[in-house]
Design a protein around this motif. Structure first.
Motif: not given
Ligand SMILES: Nc1ncnc2c1ncn2[C@@H]1O[C@H](COP(=O)(O)OP(=O)(O)OP(=O)(O)O)[C@@H](O)[C@H]1O
Ligand SMILES: [Mg+2]
Length: 228
Positions: A9-10, A12, A23, A25, A60, A217
């Protein structure tokens, strides 16, 4: 049917100054089948290590049963890892001083499973190494070592298998064979998997959802310049 096993969850991660993942998720269920593609240094090992509760994110949460696992004591994370996860490493990660059979049974030994229930022998037979039970890792080929690594990852009947470049040290034919075996075992034992690799060919061998990791990402499409 496919319960959520672990979620980011979020999340990094940076190592000092260098941001590696930003970030992210992502929820992994027990029926997950993913191949994460990314070039060297893109953060594949970092991502798997966080999914595997081995590396703490810089920001996170890594969530299991609705709880932030980094609020748990290390003992609880370790117990969860041994109960639910199997790891396959690029170089098989076998302990050199143990035989193949001892290597495969090791996670069961660590978990305190009674010896009568150790299934290392069956698993090694299943991956075609039934005749090499007492061989040491240096006495087997790269492909055989990878197959033993696969057997070891499956020894505790994990819900989820995390495989980091599982065919990284293998020739094309051996890679294909290891992937085929992996899929066969997956169909039989019904574990979820996340395979991280820089090798796009694995997408053809493994029937899985592709994800690409770049710019820190996760994406469901490759980077533009690689689309040609
Ligand atoms: N312990 C560490 N300390 C500092 N930097 C690190 C550390 N581990 C990884 N890195 C850096 O983080 C980035 C991502 O590393 P990571 O190992 O996750 O990449 P990878 O995609 O697995 O690469 P490869 O395909 O080469 O295995 C790289 O730039 C790497 O140099
Ligand atoms: Mg790596």
């Amino acid at each position: 049917m496919s319960a959520r096993v672990v979620s980011l969850q979020g999340v990094s991660k940076d190592y000092g100054e260098t941001p590696v993942l930003t970030d992210i998720t992502w929820s992994i269920s027990s029926g997950a089948r993913y191949v994460v593609l990314g070039s060297s240094g893109s953060g594949k090992t970092t991502l798997l290590s966080m999914l595997g509760l081995l590396l703490r994110p810089s920001a996170g949460k890594v969530v299991v049963h609705g709880e932030d696992v980094w609020q748990w004591p290390e003992k609880q994370r370790a117990a969860w890892r041994t109960a639910h996860l199997g790891y396959v490493w690029q170089d098989a990660g076998l302990l050199p001083e143990l035989t193949l059979l001892e290597n495969v049974n090791l996670p069961l030994h660590i978990r305190g499973v009674p010896r009568s229930q150790w299934n290392g022998r069956d698993l090694l037979e299943r991956v075609g190494l039934g005749k090499r039970l007492s061989a040491y890792p240096h006495e087997v080929s790269g492909g055989e070592g990878q197959r033993a690594g696969l057997a070891r990852a499956l020894a505790g009947s994990p819900k989820l298998v995390l495989a980091d470049e599982p065919t990284g040290s293998l020739q094309r034919k051996q890679s294909e064979a290891v992937c085929e075996l992996f899929l066969e075992l997956q169909a039989e034992l019904q574990f979820g998997f996340v395979v991280a690799t820089h090798n796009e060919a694995l997408l053809r061998y493994l029937d899985a959802e592709p994800l690409w990791i770049f710019d820190g990402r996760l994406h469901n499409k490759p980077p533009r310049e690689e689309m040609l």
